[in-house]
Design an enzyme around this catalytic site. Structure first.
Site, PDB file in Angstrom:
ATOM      1  N   ARG A 109      46.556  38.421  41.084  1.00  0.00           N
ATOM      2  CA  ARG A 109      45.617  37.542  41.772  1.00  0.00           C
ATOM      3  C   ARG A 109      46.401  36.449  42.508  1.00  0.00           C
ATOM      4  NH1 ARG A 109      40.519  37.556  43.832  1.00  0.00           N
ATOM      5  NH2 ARG A 109      39.205  35.849  43.105  1.00  0.00           N
ATOM      6  N   THR A 384      37.154  44.110  50.409  1.00  0.00           N
ATOM      7  CA  THR A 384      37.846  44.564  49.199  1.00  0.00           C
ATOM      8  C   THR A 384      37.896  46.096  49.173  1.00  0.00           C
ATOM      9  OG1 THR A 384      37.020  42.588  48.095  1.00  0.00           O
ATOM     10  CG2 THR A 384      37.930  44.259  46.664  1.00  0.00           C
ATOM     11  N   THR A 402      42.287  43.112  47.348  1.00  0.00           N
ATOM     12  CA  THR A 402      41.447  42.421  48.317  1.00  0.00           C
ATOM     13  C   THR A 402      42.210  41.365  49.090  1.00  0.00           C
ATOM     14  OG1 THR A 402      39.352  41.204  48.544  1.00  0.00           O
ATOM     15  CG2 THR A 402      40.715  40.628  46.643  1.00  0.00           C
ATOM     16  N   ASN A 404      39.852  39.187  50.248  1.00  0.00           N
ATOM     17  CA  ASN A 404      38.539  38.538  50.197  1.00  0.00           C
ATOM     18  C   ASN A 404      37.699  38.952  51.394  1.00  0.00           C
ATOM     19  OD1 ASN A 404      36.552  37.188  48.861  1.00  0.00           O
ATOM     20  ND2 ASN A 404      37.063  35.206  49.694  1.00  0.00           N
ATOM     21  N   GLU A 423      41.169  33.790  49.794  1.00  0.00           N
ATOM     22  CA  GLU A 423      40.734  33.821  48.390  1.00  0.00           C
ATOM     23  C   GLU A 423      40.374  32.438  47.857  1.00  0.00           C
ATOM     24  OE1 GLU A 423      39.643  36.961  46.914  1.00  0.00           O
ATOM     25  OE2 GLU A 423      41.606  37.454  47.723  1.00  0.00           O
ATOM     26  N   GLY A 475      32.786  44.784  46.677  1.00  0.00           N
ATOM     27  CA  GLY A 475      31.411  44.300  46.800  1.00  0.00           C
ATOM     28  C   GLY A 475      31.179  42.923  46.215  1.00  0.00           C
ATOM     29  N   GLY A 476      32.243  42.153  46.001  1.00  0.00           N
ATOM     30  CA  GLY A 476      32.064  40.792  45.491  1.00  0.00           C
ATOM     31  C   GLY A 476      31.352  40.809  44.158  1.00  0.00           C
TER      32      GLY A 476
HETATM   33  N1  GLY Z   1      37.358  38.215  46.395  1.00  0.00           N
HETATM   34  C1  GLY Z   1      36.317  38.773  45.661  1.00  0.00           C
HETATM   35  C2  GLY Z   1      36.547  38.807  44.210  1.00  0.00           C
HETATM   36  O1  GLY Z   1      37.680  38.706  43.795  1.00  0.00           O
HETATM   37  O2  GLY Z   1      35.612  38.911  43.463  1.00  0.00           O
END
Ligand code: GLY
Length: 574
Positions: A109, A384, A402, A404, A423, A475-476
């Site tokens: 991340r 993503t 991703t 974002n 992000e 899909g967030g």
């Molecule tokens: N950027 C979307 C997530 O990490 O949930």
């Protein structure tokens, strides 16, 4: 050729030859987005783009394992789906190593830069500065994907990066023909790309390209080559790092060279739990996904469920999601910054206490569960990408990666070809300010130097008597409900129908806004009436969501199969 086939995943064909034969083969598969592997086919790759899937197969053909293939697929996706993921972003790689059954989540991340300041996001009157978390230098967090690729090679792979990155380098240098999905997304983001920093590389003479346009990214090829030659130093040090710091700071950010040299992936223990005899492994914090999945299923274990798609069952699933997302907003954040009571949150006792207020007949109200901050929802975005891989030996990778939102921050540092993420929008700016996914969070997830923003990405393994399902989706916030619904359906059905799992209609609830969002197809007027009668506000979304990628390996015989979401390549489906 139907576009849908472009996303087709395929079981490994042990006798196939060279890379381009694989590409051509993928492109002519036209009948469905799923292929069942024969008895001899014991490896499978599913990704959102045929060229990325082919890159994974090519690496398996060269003797690589699932981890090598994951490097190849993630790097290829960075080239052919630049709007979704890339070297300027991050993600989570959930791994299973067959030799010793070790399971780990590689947390790649992004991190907030060390010099981040709230004054970059709020004006003097304390109002959020529009766009500060989604565009330009203030939106970009320190990328993690390159470090993950290097880590996978060093600790888990069999092949050098020169081999595993070769397909991506070739695609970036020689170019690839953009598909209708690329063309549509670029059109949607045309003015964003016209006004970004060096983002004209994604356009054709300043305009969104037409389907079939050959997109070449020579600077990205050179950066990939640097990583292949020098490992992490090829990205986090030297000219690429210097260009990133310079570009971000010119675009309003506050990066320092030390943010890049100090970036490290973290190996974390995944979330692991039992549900009705199955073992489920999923992403740990700083993803909220695994915890939300564990909590939802633990709450549902107390109820007799029919099948997904029956209002009586769907009502209970919605109630479980409501409570899991409520806890997400209250408790979840980067565990290196905030003490999160994970063990308690995923315990059966806690699930029972949370489920006690669920009734079979009537919807709860989110504001009755606790404080609901006010705020106006922003537009939701889709982005993503996910890849799922099993190899013949039984190694597995589920990775969701991703940058974002579509095309990230719109900053490409000169000469690098690297599109930086946005992000920073996944942090909570203030409890009353939702992010682009309409998620409101608690201040546990506030911006702090070197912190990782909370995520919804939910790469997962589901193991039962049939075998193991490896899955995930973009899909967030809707990732969690996609994985939950597919998991429930996989466990309910005696046979494995991967095509059905990735295609089934979806609904979603995330505590706030207090409504059930449903895809425009798949839910009848009777279903909506039944849910409304229980007190749910049902909102029909204007388009379908997600792009699930799943592979399955049978327990007996080890045969593998793969499926890609039919939404993935459809013009309206991204
Ligand atoms: N950027 C979307 C997530 O990490 O949930």
């Amino acid at each position: 050729m139907r576009e849908r086939a472009a996303a087709a995943a395929m079981g490994r064909r042990s006798s196939t030859g060279a890379w381009w034969r694989l590409v051509v083969f993928t492109l002519i598969v036209s009948c469905a987005a799923v292929r069942h592997a024969g008895a001899e086919q014991t490896a499978a790759v599913a990704s959102a783009h045929p060229l990325a899937t082919a890159a994974g197969h090519a690496v398996l053909e060269r003797g690589g394992n699932a981890f090598d293939a994951a490097i190849a697929v993630a790097a290829a996706l960075a080239v052919v789906e630049p709007y979704s993921s890339g070297l300027g972003g991050g993600g989570f790689f959930l791994l299973h190593r067959a030799a010793d059954s070790a399971q780990v989540m590689v947390d790649a991340r992004e991190t907030a830069p060390g010099a981040v300041a709230m004054s970059q996001y709020f004006d003097r009157d304390g109002r959020p500065i529009p766009g500060a978390t989604v565009r330009g230098g203030t939106a970009a967090a320190i990328p993690g994907l390159p470090a993950a690729l290097v880590h996978l090679e060093q600790r888990y792979g069999k092949l050098p990066l020169a081999v595993t990155l070769a397909p991506a380098i070739r695609l970036a240098r020689e170019g690839f023909q953009v598909d209708s999905r690329y063309a549509q997304i670029a059109k949607m983001r045309e003015s964003f790309l016209q006004s970004g920093v060096n983002t004209e590389v994604f356009l054709d003479r300043g305009r969104a390209p037409q389907t079939g346009y050959r997109l070449r990214q020579p600077a990205l090829a050179a950066t990939l080559e640097r990583i292949a030659r020098s490992g992490a130093a090829g990205f986090y040090e030297g000219p690429v790092a210097a260009a990133m710091v310079d570009a971000v700071n010119r675009a309003g950010g506050a990066w320092r060279a030390a943010d890049l040299t100090g970036y490290k992936v973290i190996e974390r223990e995944p979330v692991r739990f039992e549900y009705r005899g199955a073992t489920i492994t999923a992403a740990a914090l700083p993803s909220a996904g695994g915890i939300a999945l564990a909590q939802s299923l633990a709450m549902l274990e107390g109820f007799a469920l029919e099948r997904v798609g029956e209002p009586a069952t769907d009502h209970l699933i919605v109630e479980a999601l409501r409570r899991a997302f409520h806890d997400r907003a209250r408790y979840l954040a980067d565990p290196d910054f905030v003490r999160v009571p994970v063990a308690r949150l995923v315990s059966r006792d806690y699930a029972r206490s949370r489920a006690a207020s669920i009734t079979a007949t009537k919807a709860s109200r989110s504001d009755a569960l606790g404080v609901v901050p006010d705020g106006l929802p922003k537009a939701e975005s889709r982005n993503t990408t996910h890849l799922s891989i099993v190899d013949s030996a039984g190694n597995r990778v589920a990775a969701t990666v991703t940058i974002n939102l579509l095309f990230g921050s719109g900053v490409v540092p000169a000469g690098t070809g690297v599109l930086l993420n946005n992000e920073m929008d996944d942090f909570t700016l203030r409890a009353d300010v939702p992010n682009a996914f309409m998620l409101k969070g608690g201040l546990a997830n506030r911006i702090e130097p070197r912190k990782r923003p909370l995520s919804s990405m939910t790469p997962a393994f589901v193991e039962d008597d049939k075998g193991v399902l490896v899955l995930g989706a973009p899909g967030g916030s809707r990732i969690v409900s996609q994985v939950l619904l597919a998991t429930l359906e996989y466990l309910r059905a005696p046979d494995v129908d991967l095509a059905r799992l990735v295609a089934m209609p979806r609904y979603h609830h995330q505590y706030w806004p207090d409504h059930v969002e449903v895809e425009p197809q798949g839910f009848s007027a009777e279903w909506r009436a039944a849910m409304s009668a229980k007190g749910h506000e049902v909102v029909v979304a204007n388009r379908r969501w997600g792009n699930m990628q799943a592979v399955f390996k049978a327990k007996r015989g080890g045969a593998a199969q793969a499926a890609s979401d039919p939404r993935g390549a459809g013009v309206a489906g991204y």
